[in-house]
Design a protein around this motif. Sequence first.
Motif, PDB file in Angstrom:
ATOM      1  N   VAL A  85      31.150  17.221   6.989  1.00  0.00           N
ATOM      2  CA  VAL A  85      30.754  17.453   5.624  1.00  0.00           C
ATOM      3  C   VAL A  85      31.785  17.178   4.695  1.00  0.00           C
ATOM      4  O   VAL A  85      32.787  17.453   4.661  1.00  0.00           O
ATOM      5  CB  VAL A  85      30.404  18.939   5.444  1.00  0.00           C
ATOM      6  N   ASP A  86      31.209  16.032   3.828  1.00  0.00           N
ATOM      7  CA  ASP A  86      32.248  15.915   2.728  1.00  0.00           C
ATOM      8  C   ASP A  86      31.881  16.868   1.527  1.00  0.00           C
ATOM      9  O   ASP A  86      32.739  17.361   0.812  1.00  0.00           O
ATOM     10  CB  ASP A  86      31.830  14.456   2.264  1.00  0.00           C
ATOM     11  N   SER A  87      30.666  16.900   1.278  1.00  0.00           N
ATOM     12  CA  SER A  87      30.415  17.863  -0.129  1.00  0.00           C
ATOM     13  C   SER A  87      28.845  18.501   0.388  1.00  0.00           C
ATOM     14  O   SER A  87      28.166  17.961   1.082  1.00  0.00           O
ATOM     15  CB  SER A  87      30.154  17.118  -1.313  1.00  0.00           C
ATOM     16  N   GLY A  88      28.528  19.541  -0.257  1.00  0.00           N
ATOM     17  CA  GLY A  88      27.293  20.345   0.029  1.00  0.00           C
ATOM     18  C   GLY A  88      27.635  21.427   1.114  1.00  0.00           C
ATOM     19  O   GLY A  88      28.581  21.501   1.696  1.00  0.00           O
ATOM     20  N   GLU A  89      26.327  21.842   1.698  1.00  0.00           N
ATOM     21  CA  GLU A  89      26.406  22.841   2.671  1.00  0.00           C
ATOM     22  C   GLU A  89      25.078  22.510   3.562  1.00  0.00           C
ATOM     23  O   GLU A  89      24.035  22.038   3.319  1.00  0.00           O
ATOM     24  CB  GLU A  89      26.385  24.342   2.124  1.00  0.00           C
ATOM     25  N   PHE A  90      25.480  22.992   4.911  1.00  0.00           N
ATOM     26  CA  PHE A  90      24.524  22.755   5.833  1.00  0.00           C
ATOM     27  C   PHE A  90      24.347  23.981   6.733  1.00  0.00           C
ATOM     28  O   PHE A  90      25.181  24.834   6.912  1.00  0.00           O
ATOM     29  CB  PHE A  90      24.888  21.754   6.906  1.00  0.00           C
ATOM     30  N   ASP A  91      23.089  24.540   7.152  1.00  0.00           N
ATOM     31  CA  ASP A  91      22.751  25.653   8.108  1.00  0.00           C
ATOM     32  C   ASP A  91      22.531  24.923   9.420  1.00  0.00           C
ATOM     33  O   ASP A  91      21.804  24.011   9.453  1.00  0.00           O
ATOM     34  CB  ASP A  91      21.753  26.565   7.734  1.00  0.00           C
ATOM     35  N   CYS A  92      23.044  25.847  10.452  1.00  0.00           N
ATOM     36  CA  CYS A  92      22.837  25.499  11.673  1.00  0.00           C
ATOM     37  C   CYS A  92      21.738  26.513  12.502  1.00  0.00           C
ATOM     38  O   CYS A  92      21.857  27.880  12.245  1.00  0.00           O
ATOM     39  CB  CYS A  92      24.139  25.517  12.612  1.00  0.00           C
ATOM     40  N   TYR A  93      20.650  26.046  12.828  1.00  0.00           N
ATOM     41  CA  TYR A  93      19.626  26.789  13.646  1.00  0.00           C
ATOM     42  C   TYR A  93      19.628  26.532  15.240  1.00  0.00           C
ATOM     43  O   TYR A  93      19.402  25.312  15.860  1.00  0.00           O
ATOM     44  CB  TYR A  93      18.279  26.581  12.960  1.00  0.00           C
ATOM     45  N   VAL A  94      19.137  27.691  15.976  1.00  0.00           N
ATOM     46  CA  VAL A  94      19.011  27.557  17.308  1.00  0.00           C
ATOM     47  C   VAL A  94      17.695  28.150  17.537  1.00  0.00           C
ATOM     48  O   VAL A  94      17.635  29.301  17.493  1.00  0.00           O
ATOM     49  CB  VAL A  94      20.224  27.849  18.101  1.00  0.00           C
ATOM     50  N   ASN A  95      16.789  27.444  18.005  1.00  0.00           N
ATOM     51  CA  ASN A  95      15.497  28.012  18.687  1.00  0.00           C
ATOM     52  C   ASN A  95      15.725  29.401  19.453  1.00  0.00           C
ATOM     53  O   ASN A  95      16.475  29.189  20.326  1.00  0.00           O
ATOM     54  CB  ASN A  95      14.808  27.160  19.208  1.00  0.00           C
ATOM     55  N   VAL A 107      30.487  24.085   5.700  1.00  0.00           N
ATOM     56  CA  VAL A 107      30.806  23.535   4.096  1.00  0.00           C
ATOM     57  C   VAL A 107      31.721  22.358   4.307  1.00  0.00           C
ATOM     58  O   VAL A 107      31.946  21.813   5.535  1.00  0.00           O
ATOM     59  CB  VAL A 107      31.523  24.776   3.500  1.00  0.00           C
ATOM     60  N   ALA A 108      32.356  21.751   3.427  1.00  0.00           N
ATOM     61  CA  ALA A 108      33.449  20.807   3.440  1.00  0.00           C
ATOM     62  C   ALA A 108      34.419  20.865   4.247  1.00  0.00           C
ATOM     63  O   ALA A 108      34.965  22.172   4.380  1.00  0.00           O
ATOM     64  CB  ALA A 108      33.907  20.330   2.000  1.00  0.00           C
ATOM     65  N   GLY A 109      34.541  19.861   5.369  1.00  0.00           N
ATOM     66  CA  GLY A 109      35.466  19.945   6.469  1.00  0.00           C
ATOM     67  C   GLY A 109      34.860  20.284   7.981  1.00  0.00           C
ATOM     68  O   GLY A 109      35.562  20.062   8.671  1.00  0.00           O
ATOM     69  N   GLY A 110      33.572  21.030   7.693  1.00  0.00           N
ATOM     70  CA  GLY A 110      32.956  21.297   8.776  1.00  0.00           C
ATOM     71  C   GLY A 110      32.515  19.882   9.637  1.00  0.00           C
ATOM     72  O   GLY A 110      31.982  19.229   9.001  1.00  0.00           O
ATOM     73  N   GLY A 111      32.410  20.160  10.845  1.00  0.00           N
ATOM     74  CA  GLY A 111      31.833  18.874  11.525  1.00  0.00           C
ATOM     75  C   GLY A 111      30.798  19.350  12.525  1.00  0.00           C
ATOM     76  O   GLY A 111      30.948  20.643  13.086  1.00  0.00           O
ATOM     77  N   PHE A 112      29.678  18.612  12.989  1.00  0.00           N
ATOM     78  CA  PHE A 112      28.884  18.875  13.830  1.00  0.00           C
ATOM     79  C   PHE A 112      28.203  17.696  14.651  1.00  0.00           C
ATOM     80  O   PHE A 112      28.301  16.546  13.937  1.00  0.00           O
ATOM     81  CB  PHE A 112      27.765  19.583  13.243  1.00  0.00           C
ATOM     82  N   GLY A 113      27.554  18.001  15.714  1.00  0.00           N
ATOM     83  CA  GLY A 113      27.145  17.103  16.541  1.00  0.00           C
ATOM     84  C   GLY A 113      27.925  16.240  17.800  1.00  0.00           C
ATOM     85  O   GLY A 113      27.605  15.374  18.537  1.00  0.00           O
ATOM     86  N   GLU A 114      29.269  16.979  17.900  1.00  0.00           N
ATOM     87  CA  GLU A 114      30.195  16.301  18.766  1.00  0.00           C
ATOM     88  C   GLU A 114      29.700  16.751  20.083  1.00  0.00           C
ATOM     89  O   GLU A 114      29.951  15.783  21.224  1.00  0.00           O
ATOM     90  CB  GLU A 114      31.515  16.835  18.808  1.00  0.00           C
ATOM     91  N   LEU A 115      28.967  17.921  20.589  1.00  0.00           N
ATOM     92  CA  LEU A 115      28.622  18.220  21.751  1.00  0.00           C
ATOM     93  C   LEU A 115      27.691  17.120  22.618  1.00  0.00           C
ATOM     94  O   LEU A 115      27.972  16.680  23.742  1.00  0.00           O
ATOM     95  CB  LEU A 115      27.934  19.564  22.007  1.00  0.00           C
ATOM     96  N   ALA A 116      26.653  16.678  21.855  1.00  0.00           N
ATOM     97  CA  ALA A 116      25.615  15.660  22.554  1.00  0.00           C
ATOM     98  C   ALA A 116      26.169  14.426  22.871  1.00  0.00           C
ATOM     99  O   ALA A 116      26.105  13.706  23.653  1.00  0.00           O
ATOM    100  CB  ALA A 116      24.424  15.534  21.455  1.00  0.00           C
ATOM    101  N   LEU A 117      27.453  14.141  21.984  1.00  0.00           N
ATOM    102  CA  LEU A 117      28.145  12.642  22.022  1.00  0.00           C
ATOM    103  C   LEU A 117      29.044  13.041  23.138  1.00  0.00           C
ATOM    104  O   LEU A 117      29.277  12.122  23.988  1.00  0.00           O
ATOM    105  CB  LEU A 117      28.953  12.472  20.845  1.00  0.00           C
TER     106      LEU A 117
END
Length: 187
Positions: A85-95, A107-117
Motif C-alpha cells: 500500500v502506497d496510499s489509501g486504506e484496505f480491509d481484509c475479509y475472510v469468509n 494502510v501505507a506500508g502494509g503488504g498483502f498477497g504473499e501467501l498465495a505466491l
Amino acid sequence: KRIGVSSASSSHAKDGEETYEKKYFEKTDAQVARIQAAVAHSFLFDNLTANQKKEIFDAMFEKKVAPGEVIIEQGDTNADNFYIVDSGEFDCYVNGVNDGKPVVHYVAGGGFGELALMYNAPRAATIKCCDAEATVWAVDRGTFRHVVVNSRRQQKKKYEGMLKQIEILSNMRDGERSKLADALEPE
C-alpha cells in the motif's frame, strides 16, 4: 499464461522452478522513494540485499484502486501479484470469520498477497479498498518468487550449514536443523 513487460531472461528453469524474466517499469526518483518508504517495515524485504531490493523495485508497477474495488478475491487460484500500500486504506475479509467484519486493516506500508505466491495456493482472503481512492505498488509472481522466496531459501541453506558445524548441534536430524534454521533471525 502470465504476461508482462520484460527484458531478456536472466535465469532458466531448473529443479522444477519457474522460468524468470527480469522486469522493469520506469519510475521517477519520488516514486522509488515512496516504494522504499512503503516496504521499510516489511519483514519480507528485511533480509534482501540492495541489489535484490532494486530488482523488486524495478519490477513494481503502480496501480490505482477505486473506492470499494476488490483487489484480491478469496479463493482465486490465479494469484498474480503481491501488493504494498502506497496510499489509501484496505480491509481484509475472510469468509466465515469475524461475522463479515474486516479481520485486518491495511494502510501505507502494509503488504498483502504473499501467501498465495509463496505457496502456490488460492487467495486466503478478500482485500477491498476502503472509502477513498488508493494506490498500491504491485510486483508479479515470477519476480516475487525469484527474489524473495529464493533469497529466503538460500539464507536457510546457509543457516543449516552453519548449524551443522556447531558441535553441540551436529547430531541433529536434518528436519530438526531445518526448523531451527527457520527460526533464526540475524542481529
